[in-house]
Design a protein around this motif. Structure first.
Motif, PDB file in Angstrom:
ATOM      1  N   ALA A  62       0.851  -1.205   0.000  1.00  0.00           N
ATOM      2  CA  ALA A  62       0.000   0.000   0.000  1.00  0.00           C
ATOM      3  C   ALA A  62       0.882   1.250   0.000  1.00  0.00           C
ATOM      4  CB  ALA A  62      -0.918  -0.013   1.212  1.00  0.00           C
ATOM      5  N   LYS A  63       1.988   1.171   0.721  1.00  0.00           N
ATOM      6  CA  LYS A  63       2.916   2.302   0.777  1.00  0.00           C
ATOM      7  C   LYS A  63       3.545   2.540  -0.615  1.00  0.00           C
ATOM      8  CE  LYS A  63       6.712   3.533   3.676  1.00  0.00           C
ATOM      9  NZ  LYS A  63       7.875   2.721   4.032  1.00  0.00           N
ATOM     10  N   ASP A  64       3.974   1.458  -1.227  1.00  0.00           N
ATOM     11  CA  ASP A  64       4.585   1.568  -2.566  1.00  0.00           C
ATOM     12  C   ASP A  64       3.569   2.051  -3.602  1.00  0.00           C
ATOM     13  OD1 ASP A  64       6.936   0.698  -1.499  1.00  0.00           O
ATOM     14  OD2 ASP A  64       6.831  -1.342  -2.314  1.00  0.00           O
ATOM     15  N   TRP A  65       2.346   1.604  -3.468  1.00  0.00           N
ATOM     16  CA  TRP A  65       1.273   2.008  -4.404  1.00  0.00           C
ATOM     17  C   TRP A  65       1.106   3.520  -4.391  1.00  0.00           C
ATOM     18  CZ3 TRP A  65      -1.628   1.118  -8.422  1.00  0.00           C
ATOM     19  CH2 TRP A  65      -2.939   1.578  -8.530  1.00  0.00           C
ATOM     20  N   LYS A  66       1.355   4.120  -3.204  1.00  0.00           N
ATOM     21  CA  LYS A  66       1.217   5.582  -3.092  1.00  0.00           C
ATOM     22  C   LYS A  66       2.450   6.317  -3.602  1.00  0.00           C
ATOM     23  CE  LYS A  66      -2.243   6.480   0.350  1.00  0.00           C
ATOM     24  NZ  LYS A  66      -2.359   6.181   1.783  1.00  0.00           N
ATOM     25  N   SER A  67       3.641   5.705  -3.427  1.00  0.00           N
ATOM     26  CA  SER A  67       4.856   6.474  -3.697  1.00  0.00           C
ATOM     27  C   SER A  67       5.570   6.087  -4.995  1.00  0.00           C
ATOM     28  CB  SER A  67       5.832   6.301  -2.526  1.00  0.00           C
ATOM     29  OG  SER A  67       6.124   4.920  -2.382  1.00  0.00           O
TER      30      SER A  67
END
Ligand code: GAL
Length: 413
Positions: free
Chosen positions: A356-361
């Protein structure tokens, strides 16, 4: 006589009960069966709690990436027997196949009435929209470019997860001397899946996008190089790949026959939900080599075909699928993250939280193998190019044939 009366009463009661329970019917169609089933089953259970009088037929056709299911679906759609709602990947698989053929209902009013137009990410809405309509409800976001391993095994073999394809090829040599298969691989579509990780790693996110917009030709030397690297990577895989499902390839990593596997994060669902391994300690992950900072994404979605026999039930199914509760029931078991922007991450594993973090960044690009960037006609025929390359290792021929396929499919037009 009394007994006969009693029996008649019981039968009448049973008939009444069964007609009450069959007040409605819903047939949903997907390839999520067996090991891939638990997330969908949880969603169906939730649907049944909300609509107890509907008889749900969970029609599945087994086979990873839907290779078998899509063929059955095609026959049913063309034969005028559509399921009430079916799984299709957001992107060209949906738009370039079923929407252009005028087979789907526009769901714009459902998106409006459910307040969904602000609940799905900007990157995703264009993939389910065209001709002024919205054509499916995305249930998740999966990541394609993930490399899976068992931390204790890597430690035992004295290697770490390689960050680039060059490093991978060095690690491959080391692992071979220890009689370990460096990379577990399965049947044709998993090879295509590996190819997209090699391609994004070699071309970069922008290069990959240029390929699908037609700015970069498949015959460009940079793309020919993708095939050369792919060939070297194939030399690090098991020889019996074509006979293995994605789960069987993942099993090779779990049982220590192989070190790595590159697979979408449904493998996280399989490793935790089916294999009961703990994310982080029981199994580990890293972006596939040379793709750190890029998230190759795909989304499973369900649509409403024209002529669905149980339209009202299908609409209530789609409502549940797009709801926060529906997505937070399904995705923690599936290994994906919710497509919605407001999901409750505390319900998710440490793997999914990192995704989820990577999906945002990260830079976001679409998956080829899972329908985001090319229509089904291209993707399925590309499988034959992969097969031919596996046998011949001829990069020039593979590049030229792929360009022909792209021209035929009108890619970038
Ligand atoms: C993908 C699908 C995933 C998973 C995978 C393996 O195409 O999007 O949800 O099912 O295939 O079968």
């Amino acid at each position: 006589m009394k007994r006969i009366k009693a029996a008649l009463l019981v039968t009448t009661a049973a008939l009444l009960a069964s007609s009450a329970s069959a007040a409605g019917k819903l047939e949903i169609f997907s390839w999520w069966s067996g090991d891939e089933g638990p997330a969908l089953e949880a969603l169906v259970k939730l649907y049944k709690q909300k609509y107890p009088s509907v008889d749900v037929v969970n029609a599945t056709v087994a086979g990873g990436a839907g290779t078998n299911a899509k063929a059955v679906l095609k026959t049913r759609m063309l034969g005028g027997d559509p399921p009430d709602s079916f799984q299709a990947h957001a992107g060209q698989e949906l738009i370039g196949t079923w929407v252009v053929a005028n087979r789907m209902e526009d769901l714009s009013s459902l998106f409006k009435s459910e307040g969904w137009t602000t609940k799905f990410p900007k990157d995703l809405l264009p993939l389910i929209s065209s001709k002024g309509g919205i054509w499916s409800v995305p249930v998740n976001v999966h990541r394609s470019n993930v490399m899976w391993y068992i931390p204790a095994n890597l430690k035992k073999w004295g290697v770490t997860a390689p960050k680039t394809w060059d490093q991978f090829l060095t690690t491959c040599k080391t692992l071979k001397t220890k009689n370990v298969t460096p990379l577990a691989l399965g049947e044709n579509w998993t090879q295509q899946h590996l190819w997209e990780s090699v391609a994004v790693g070699t071309l970069g996110a922008q290069g990959w996008q240029n390929l699908w917009s037609g700015k970069l030709k498949f015959t460009d030397p940079k793309v020919v190089k993708v095939w050369d690297t792919f060939g070297k990577v194939l030399d690090c895989t098991n020889k019996d790949a074509s006979g293995l499902s994605w789960q069987q390839a993942t099993d090779r990593v779990v049982n220590g026959q192989a070190a790595f596997n590159i697979m979408g994060d449904w493998a996280a669902g399989y490793l935790s939900t089916t294999k009961k391994l703990k994310p982080g300690t029981g199994f580990g992950w890293a972006p596939s080599p040379s793709t750190s900072g890029t998230f190759i994404f795909l989304a499973d979605s369900f649509g409403l075909p024209k002529g669905a026999k149980d339209r009202a039930e299908a609409l209530s199914w789609l409502k549940l699928l797009g709801s926060k509760q529906g997505q937070d029931t399904f995705n923690p078991l599936k290994g994906s993250i919710a497509a919605r922007v407001d999901s409750d991450l505390s319900k998710y594993s440490t793997y999914s939280q990192s995704a989820a973090k990577d999906w945002k960044s990260n830079k976001i690009v679409g998956s080829l193998t899972h329908g985001a960037v090319a229509p089904e006609s291209f993707t399925s025929t590309f499988g034959t190019v992969i097969d031919a390359f596996v046998a011949s290792r001829n990069a020039q021929v593979a590049a030229a044939t792929t360009q022909q396929l792209a021209d035929k499919a009108g890619l970038g037009k």
